[in-house]
Design an enzyme around this catalytic site. Structure first.
Site, PDB file in Angstrom:
ATOM      1  N   HIS A 269     121.823  82.948  82.951  1.00  0.00           N
ATOM      2  CA  HIS A 269     123.156  82.409  82.665  1.00  0.00           C
ATOM      3  C   HIS A 269     123.917  82.422  83.879  1.00  0.00           C
ATOM      4  O   HIS A 269     125.256  82.610  83.791  1.00  0.00           O
ATOM      5  CB  HIS A 269     123.961  83.138  81.457  1.00  0.00           C
ATOM      6  CG  HIS A 269     122.893  83.125  80.499  1.00  0.00           C
ATOM      7  ND1 HIS A 269     121.959  83.769  80.071  1.00  0.00           N
ATOM      8  CD2 HIS A 269     123.112  82.300  79.026  1.00  0.00           C
ATOM      9  CE1 HIS A 269     121.340  83.763  78.932  1.00  0.00           C
ATOM     10  NE2 HIS A 269     122.001  82.609  78.213  1.00  0.00           N
TER      11      HIS A 269
ATOM     12  N   GLU B 115     117.103  69.681  76.907  1.00  0.00           N
ATOM     13  CA  GLU B 115     117.847  69.229  78.029  1.00  0.00           C
ATOM     14  C   GLU B 115     117.380  67.784  78.652  1.00  0.00           C
ATOM     15  O   GLU B 115     117.862  66.720  79.111  1.00  0.00           O
ATOM     16  CB  GLU B 115     118.086  70.165  79.313  1.00  0.00           C
ATOM     17  CG  GLU B 115     118.768  71.176  79.025  1.00  0.00           C
ATOM     18  CD  GLU B 115     118.010  72.368  77.828  1.00  0.00           C
ATOM     19  OE1 GLU B 115     117.129  72.303  77.682  1.00  0.00           O
ATOM     20  OE2 GLU B 115     118.998  73.054  77.187  1.00  0.00           O
TER      21      GLU B 115
END
Lengths: 320, 324
Positions: free
Chosen positions: B129, B60
């Site tokens: 998540h 990321e």
């Protein structure tokens, strides 16, 4: 992928580049000394010197074109001067006075010089390496023949961002040159990096590497020129390990009288500019809120008005 | 007009942006060949090529650092972070670099980047998540934070974000990615950043919500209506810049406020909204401001429906404030 040891061409004589590099190194040292003086006067803070790594900086610049981009760290702000930034523009950012391009928003070691393609310097270690890869990605997509060079030291080399940057460069084969500047203490660098050579990192990333001695600035120039030529023609990234050994000025043939004359002239110029800039005073109060976004948000407008009103009331330093 | 879900709206917006401007790029983990784990970028690489829509290594920080470099060079990246829970390795690049480039350079370098990322719970995703990280980014000067709630707002706000000259964190409510469907213009349109909307008019209590909870707020308003309570719903849409006036106007009308978000309560964005209301509309309040939020626990797996705010929790809070 390979690692080579680079040297300047045998018998290389004093040439125009050598003079230019020597003068840049002298300027860099004059600036180190000048900034130390400003620090003692309480006018600047947090500008680490570039002493010792100048061969890496100015040898490399001799190989780059004006359209190429550079990223550096906190020691490397004077690079912008060698790339053509006017001294006054540079010094205004150092002092954070009214005409500073960033309105005094950044500390002296975080200068910006977009006009000469020096990207705004971050105090963080290693973040710039990933961003440089992004610039290189854009250059490659636009099919330019530009390259981007990033200098970094052992601190940045130890970050996760360094790994990320080399991996992305290896995957996308972008026109990026990553230039490691050894600290001058090889033993300490090895303790931080583990391996026998920083350039050894390159093998796993699919990035070519070269080792060069920064005391030979012309060898640095030739090494960067080769890496840049390769990158410009689609050959991908290069990792250069610049070792820091002896004084780079010594090999450039500048005599002591010349060095003294340059130093004297540069310091006189900087002293004069300092007086001019200090006379400007600080940036306008409202500029504190500029450049957060392209346009002031309602909240920022409100906060600016609150600050201005508060300062107006307490301008005298006393409570009415 | 076309009937689509939020995934379709994202895809449509990206398709239009890529088609209109060759400087727009879409990239991230599995967004190219695979079309995204939620299929939001399906077909875009085939249409615009591997140069404009590309897969990245799983990093990321690498995705966002690359986006910053491309942006300061003059391009308009639209990177995807696969789940907002994964955004934290890029936190340094986002908060310390992307958000500060314009400020620290005096506008010489800017980052017109839109980071798309699915957020929120309700998909049995556990704590990696399901999180709602909006407050971290709303707290950082230099970032805009946008949260749509349905296909229409998704497309219009995403296109506005891509057009915007500043970095935008675009949080997509993944719980309603497919459940929320509606009529959406097929062509290009934008909805303004920095504007809340009144999703439903009412007179007794103001429910402030965004993202997936807007749908719970609507259900709560229906339940309240059955009990003779008229709820007004404000859809925040843009946390930064915040349209305070629309919220305050509603509060001045109803005198009662319930603020909803999935993120944990402590230092959540609801605290900021409550502060603004108390600073600027205190004398209009008939009751304490209440919050319906996630709890101050990590996001749970088995009991996620207990953790999440829902229509009944919102109903109960509204009932409390109306009865105060």
């Amino acid at each position: 992928m390979s690692t080579q040891i680079a040297t300047s061409a045998e018998g290389a004589s004093m040439d125009d580049d050598a003079t230019r590099i020597a003068r840049a190194i002298v300027r860099s040292r004059a600036i180190d000394e000048f900034l130390t003086g400003l620090g003692r006067r309480g006018l600047v803070s947090m500008v680490p010197p570039a002493r010792g790594i100048e061969g890496h900086l100015y040898g490399a610049l001799a190989a780059l074109r004006p359209a190429d981009w550079t990223f550096g760290d906190a020691r490397m702000g004077a690079v912008a001067l060698e790339r053509g930034l006017p001294s006054k523009t540079w010094l205004a950012q150092i002092l954070g006075t009214a005409s500073a391009a960033h309105a005094g928003h950044a500390i002296p070691s975080e200068g910006t010089a977009a006009e000469v393609r020096c990207v705004s310097t971050s105090s963080l270690m290693g973040t710039h390496l990933v961003q440089a890869g992004g610039v290189a990605h854009a250059m490659a997509h636009k099919k330019t023949d530009e390259v981007v060079l990033s200098w970094f030291g052992p601190g940045a080399a130890a970050t996760g961002d360094a790994h990320v940057a080399f991996n992305f460069a290896g995957v996308y084969q972008t026109p990026a040159i990553f230039y490691f500047c050894g600290s001058g203490d090889d033993a300490a660098d090895r303790e931080r990096l583990g391996g026998t050579s920083f350039a050894d990192f390159s093998e796993g990333y699919g990035v070519d590497s070269v080792v060069v001695d920064g005391s030979d600035a012309l060898a640095v120039r030739d090494t960067v020129a080769a890496a840049a030529d390769k990158a410009r023609t689609g050959g991908g990234p290069t990792l250069i390990e610049g070792r820091t050994t002896t004084d780079p000025l010594a090999s450039l043939g500048a005599d002591a009288a010349q060095v003294e004359a340059w130093t004297h002239g540069l310091q006189a110029e900087l002293r004069g500019l300092t007086d001019e800039l200090l006379a400007e005073g600080p940036p306008a109060l409202a500029s504190l809120f500029d450049h957060v976004f392209a346009e002031l948000t309602p909240r920022l407008q409100e906060q600016r008005a609150q600050l201005e009103s508060h300062r107006a009331r307490f301008a005298s330093g006393e409570i009415d | 007009m076309a009937n689509m879900n939020i995934i379709g709206a994202v895809n449509s917006a990206l398709d239009l942006a890529l088609g209109a401007d060759e400087d727009v790029f879409v990239f991230g983990e599995d967004v190219g060949k695979f079309g995204g784990v939620f299929r939001a970028t399906d077909g875009l690489q085939d249409k615009y090529g591997e140069g404009r829509v590309f897969d990245t290594p799983l990093s990321e920080a690498g995705i966002i650092g690359t986006a910053i470099g491309m942006a300061i060079y003059g391009l308009k990246p639209v990177p995807e972070i696969q789940f907002s829970d994964f955004i934290f390795p890029a936190f340094d690049q986002i908060v310390n670099e992307m958000a500060k480039f314009r400020y620290r350079s005096g506008g010489q370098y800017t980052c017109p980047i839109t980071i798309r990322t699915p957020y929120g719970g309700g998909i049995r995703g556990g704590h990696y998540h399901s999180q709602s990280p909006e407050a971290y980014f709303a707290h950082t000067a230099g970032l805009k934070v946008v949260i749509p709630s349905d296909p229409y707002t998704t497309k219009g706000l995403l296109l506005a974000s891509i057009d915007d000259p500043d970095p935008v964190i675009f949080l997509e409510p993944k719980r309603v990615y497919r459940a929320s469907k509606g009529e959406v213009p097929e062509g290009h349109y934008t909805l303004p950043l920095g504007k809340c909307t009144i999703d439903r008019e009412g007179t007794d209590v103001t429910i402030v919500a965004y993202g997936a909870l807007l749908h719970e707020a609507r259900k709560a308003a229906d339940l309240l209506a059955e009990n003779d309570v008229s709820a007004e719903i404000v859809d925040v849409r843009t946390l930064v810049p915040l349209d305070e006036e629309t919220i305050l106007e509603s509060v001045r009308k109803t005198g009662r406020v319930v603020i909803c978000h999935e993120a944990a309560r402590t230092c959540g964005f609801g605290g900021e909204l409550a502060a603004v209301i108390s600073e600027k509309a205190l004398l209009h309040l008939e009751a304490p401001i209440l919050r319906v939020t996630g709890y101050d626990t990590p996001f749970p797996y088995t009991l996620e429906q207990q953790y999440l705010p829902d229509a009944f929790k919102i109903f109960e809070a509204c009932e409390t404030t109306v009865d105060f």
